[in-house]
Design a protein around this motif. Structure first.
Motif, PDB file in Angstrom:
ATOM      1  N   TYR A 121       5.428  14.280 -10.444  1.00 40.13           N
ATOM      2  CA  TYR A 121       5.126  15.511  -9.728  1.00 40.13           C
ATOM      3  C   TYR A 121       6.330  16.027  -8.951  1.00 40.13           C
ATOM      4  N   ALA A 122       7.265  15.138  -8.621  1.00 37.97           N
ATOM      5  CA  ALA A 122       8.474  15.585  -7.932  1.00 37.97           C
ATOM      6  C   ALA A 122       9.340  16.456  -8.840  1.00 37.97           C
ATOM      7  N   VAL A 123       9.375  16.127 -10.136  1.00 39.70           N
ATOM      8  CA  VAL A 123      10.167  16.921 -11.082  1.00 39.70           C
ATOM      9  C   VAL A 123       9.349  18.036 -11.717  1.00 39.70           C
ATOM     10  N   ALA A 124       8.043  18.095 -11.404  1.00 43.31           N
ATOM     11  CA  ALA A 124       7.164  19.095 -12.016  1.00 43.31           C
ATOM     12  C   ALA A 124       7.593  20.537 -11.738  1.00 43.31           C
ATOM     13  N   PRO A 125       8.043  20.876 -10.507  1.00 42.81           N
ATOM     14  CA  PRO A 125       8.433  22.278 -10.280  1.00 42.81           C
ATOM     15  C   PRO A 125       9.457  22.793 -11.278  1.00 42.81           C
ATOM     16  N   ILE A 126      10.309  21.900 -11.795  1.00 42.98           N
ATOM     17  CA  ILE A 126      11.306  22.324 -12.782  1.00 42.98           C
ATOM     18  C   ILE A 126      10.793  22.126 -14.206  1.00 42.98           C
ATOM     19  N   LEU A 127      10.457  20.884 -14.541  1.00 44.92           N
ATOM     20  CA  LEU A 127      10.071  20.583 -15.923  1.00 44.92           C
ATOM     21  C   LEU A 127       8.747  21.226 -16.296  1.00 44.92           C
ATOM     22  N   LEU A 128       7.767  21.168 -15.389  1.00 42.62           N
ATOM     23  CA  LEU A 128       6.467  21.764 -15.711  1.00 42.62           C
ATOM     24  C   LEU A 128       6.576  23.279 -15.815  1.00 42.62           C
ATOM     25  N   SER A 129       7.389  23.891 -14.950  1.00 38.62           N
ATOM     26  CA  SER A 129       7.576  25.351 -15.019  1.00 38.62           C
ATOM     27  C   SER A 129       8.156  25.761 -16.368  1.00 38.62           C
ATOM     28  N   ILE A 130       9.147  24.993 -16.846  1.00 42.36           N
ATOM     29  CA  ILE A 130       9.752  25.308 -18.138  1.00 42.36           C
ATOM     30  C   ILE A 130       8.734  25.130 -19.265  1.00 42.36           C
ATOM     31  N   SER A 131       7.968  24.026 -19.221  1.00 40.88           N
ATOM     32  CA  SER A 131       6.975  23.775 -20.271  1.00 40.88           C
ATOM     33  C   SER A 131       5.889  24.846 -20.276  1.00 40.88           C
ATOM     34  N   VAL A 132       5.387  25.192 -19.084  1.00 45.31           N
ATOM     35  CA  VAL A 132       4.356  26.228 -18.986  1.00 45.31           C
ATOM     36  C   VAL A 132       4.897  27.563 -19.485  1.00 45.31           C
ATOM     37  N   ALA A 133       6.160  27.879 -19.131  1.00 45.58           N
ATOM     38  CA  ALA A 133       6.750  29.138 -19.569  1.00 45.58           C
ATOM     39  C   ALA A 133       6.810  29.213 -21.096  1.00 45.58           C
ATOM     40  N   PHE A 134       7.220  28.154 -21.751  1.00 49.50           N
ATOM     41  CA  PHE A 134       7.294  28.154 -23.203  1.00 49.50           C
ATOM     42  C   PHE A 134       5.881  28.236 -23.802  1.00 49.50           C
ATOM     43  N   ALA A 135       4.951  27.473 -23.241  1.00 47.68           N
ATOM     44  CA  ALA A 135       3.577  27.498 -23.776  1.00 47.68           C
ATOM     45  C   ALA A 135       2.957  28.889 -23.627  1.00 47.68           C
ATOM     46  N   VAL A 136       3.125  29.491 -22.468  1.00 45.65           N
ATOM     47  CA  VAL A 136       2.555  30.827 -22.243  1.00 45.65           C
ATOM     48  C   VAL A 136       3.253  31.866 -23.128  1.00 45.65           C
ATOM     49  N   SER A 137       4.554  31.709 -23.290  1.00 42.83           N
ATOM     50  CA  SER A 137       5.299  32.651 -24.144  1.00 42.83           C
ATOM     51  C   SER A 137       4.792  32.595 -25.580  1.00 42.83           C
TER      52      SER A 137
END
Length: 464
Positions: free
Chosen positions: A443-459
């Protein structure tokens, strides 16, 4: 700004909103507002009240706009024939997660006694609190004119949650159970050895049946106590002094003598956990309150006269006989997302201050490999699978395909589930702090890694 940039900003806002709610829990715990048992109360409230209410009301919901929209009430059951694959999607997610976890354990040279935890961390992602939050915020950040803004993707997530708990408590319980040949307690006494053998005889059923084993332990000790009392009475009558078992401060000390031949024979593995009680325990773990809430919502939604009792489906004037009851449940369900994120913040706060040097703590190499597997490799596989299924295997109606495939990808990209911590606690393996630290780093790295993953999934989903 390009559509990709706008999609990334929408995804970043979604993660930022979730992080803000989690920060509230972090702040409350650091200030000392969460007293002993407070986190457990939040967790019980979320699991047994707010999430079931959220899923039930989301499925049954029909907007009460006086009929001005001119569109019929959405029906989850009408699309079940198109999204039935979601029912079996947990098999794919868990299977891929186990494979990735095994690869990460090999690469990082993880000790054998920790590999089960690595596999479970990669295989079982957060499937309720965080996905609900992300899907809700993603919908709010897209215009109603778009598919992702119009369709509530949490409706499809409820189908995914039907089978997932069975795999989580079954396969996860097996992975996290202590070894069958684990040594007894440090005291090394006969009672502790016996207690260990009863609780740990079957690692596959350990987590599911720990409560049954404990109850049978109490039953056996009660029988021994009764036997001692009966022989004490005989001693008074016959004025004899045989050597007998003595029970002091919850510990049992067996002394050799004639009385030991009267004690119950050690139970076999099959006798320890009766089949009917095992089935009841499995049912209690599989039919979790969120699953019951989703199933109840599907049942009500599939029976139009029953649904009409809760929501006005025709005139939409908010005057159905039980609309007041539904409105109350709906309001309670709206608290599910902030409570879930507050619990996450509390967990992060407590994990960040842990300074344990226990042998069960994972090495930095193991934790790094696990984080890469769960937060990088799993999302990549999930997105690629969704693209391949969309283009070559499954045909989903165009008016729901974006939301459908978004759910397929979201369950691949979330960090390890909070329930894994509960299962580690029940297993008695002593690896609670190591797992807590691993989840905290995710969860500490989530703001970066999760944001990138969500951005690609939503795109990807927005294009469909």
């Amino acid at each position: 700004m390009s559509s990709i940039g706008l999609t990334f900003l929408a995804a970043l806002r979604s993660v930022g909103t979730a992080a803000t709610m989690a920060a509230v829990g972090f702040y409350m715990d650091r200030r000392g507002f969460i007293l002993d048992g407070g986190k457990k109360t939040f967790a019980l409230l979320s699991k047994h009240v707010t999430i079931p209410a959220y899923l039930f009301t989301k499925i049954v919901y029909c907007e009460q706009d006086g009929g001005s929209s001119g569109t019929p009430c959405p029906s989850m059951t009408d699309n079940l024939s198109d999204v039935w694959m979601l029912l079996f999607w947990p098999l794919v997610v868990v299977g891929v997660g186990l494979l990735v976890g095994w690869m990460m354990a090999i690469v990082s040279s993880t000790p054998m006694h920790q590999r089960g935890a690595v596999l479970a961390s990669c295989a079982f992602g957060n499937s309720t609190g965080l996905p609900i939050t992300l899907l809700t915020v993603i919908q709010a950040n897209f215009p109603k004119t778009t598919e992702l803004g119009r369709i509530d993707a949490t409706l499809y997530l409820s189908v995914y949650l039907i089978l997932y708990p069975l795999l989580q408590w079954g396969v996860g319980g097996w992975l996290l159970a202590p070894a069958e040949d684990a040594a007894g307690d440090e005291d090394g006494g006969p009672s502790n050895s016996r207690r260990s053998s009863i609780v740990r005889q079957s690692s596959l059923r350990h987590v599911l049946n720990v409560e049954i084993s404990q109850r049978m332990l109490l039953t056996e000790e009660s029988q021994r106590q009764l036997l001692v009392e009966q022989n004490n009475e005989e001693e008074t009558i016959l004025n004899e002094s045989p050597r007998m078992p003595r029970i002091e401060s919850g510990k049992e000390e067996l002394v050799t003598g004639e009385i030991t031949s009267l004690l119950p024979e050690p139970k076999t593995e099959d006798d320890i956990i009766p089949f009917t009680e095992t089935l009841a325990m499995v049912a209690s773990k599989v039919l979790q309150p969120p699953v019951i809430g989703a199933l109840a919502g599907m049942l009500v939604s599939s029976i139009l006269p029953l649904r009409q009792l809760f929501v006005d489906m025709y005139e939409r004037n908010d005057d159905s006989p039980l609309e007041w009851f539904f409105d109350g449940l709906y309001a309670i369900g709206q608290a599910a997302v902030p409570i879930n994120m507050a619990i996450l913040g509390i967990n992060l706060s407590r994990a960040s201050v842990s300074k344990s040097t226990s042998k069960n703590m994972m090495s930095s190499r193991t934790m790094a490999a696990t984080i890469v597997g769960k937060m990088v490799i799993m999302p990549i596989i999930g997105i690629l699978l969704a693209i391949a299924l969309k283009n070559y295997f499954w045909h989903v109606p165009d008016d729901i395909d974006g939301a459908f495939y978004l759910v397929l990808m979201i369950v691949f990209i979330t960090p390890t589930a909070n329930n894994i911590m509960i299962m580690v606690e029940l297993s008695g393996s002593g690896s609670q702090e190591g797992m807590a630290r691993l989840v905290a780093w995710q969860y500490a790295v989530a703001p970066i890694l999760l944001s990138i993953s969500v951005a690609f999934a939503v795109s990807v989903a927005a294009r469909w």
